[in-house]
Scaffold this motif. Structure first.
Motif: not given
Length: 131
Positions: A66-67, A77-80, A92-94, A96, A114, A116
């Motif tokens: 996450p970032d 925002l970086r997430g899945r 999904d960011v950590d 959330t 992942w 962005e």
């Protein structure tokens, strides 16, 4: 998500912004809570008020994990990236979940990876809530 609000500021003709810090990054985003709130920890819901279009404001992430960081006039925002059973996008960011309006199909292989998002800071909002 629990964030640390470092400061809240408003400028004429612009939305109230909060400088927030998480365990994996910091940035400034639109604050939809009390504009006179002070620094401290807040549980917040993240919303993205922009259609997600692959190649315009969404792309494969260079790294993993996450970032949250500033990116010029944008927030990165970086997430899945995932989909719900009815096709709604979720980042999904950590742990959330941030719901997304997907303006078109995602490329093959993007779901579950992942990604962005590059979103204007006024188009990402934080809504504080109490547990």
């Amino acid at each position: 998500m629990l964030v640390e609000v470092e400061k809240i500021a408003s400028f004429p003709g612009s939305p109230v912004l909060a400088q927030v810090k998480t365990a994996f990054g910091r940035t400034a985003v639109r604050w939809c809570g009390d504009p006179t709130a002070g620094p401290g920890e807040y549980h917040v819901e993240w919303t993205v008020d922009e259609d997600i279009i692959w190649g315009r404001n969404a792309k494969s992430a260079v790294g993993a994990g996450p970032d949250i960081r500033p990116g010029g006039d944008c927030v990165v925002l970086r997430g899945r990236l995932n989909l719900t059973g009815d096709g709604v996008g979720v980042l999904d960011v950590d742990g959330t979940a941030i719901l997304l309006d997907l303006a078109g199909p995602m490329p093959d292989g993007a779901i579950g990876t992942w990604v962005e998002l590059h979103i204007e800071r006024e188009r990402i909002a934080l809504y504080p809530y109490e547990l």
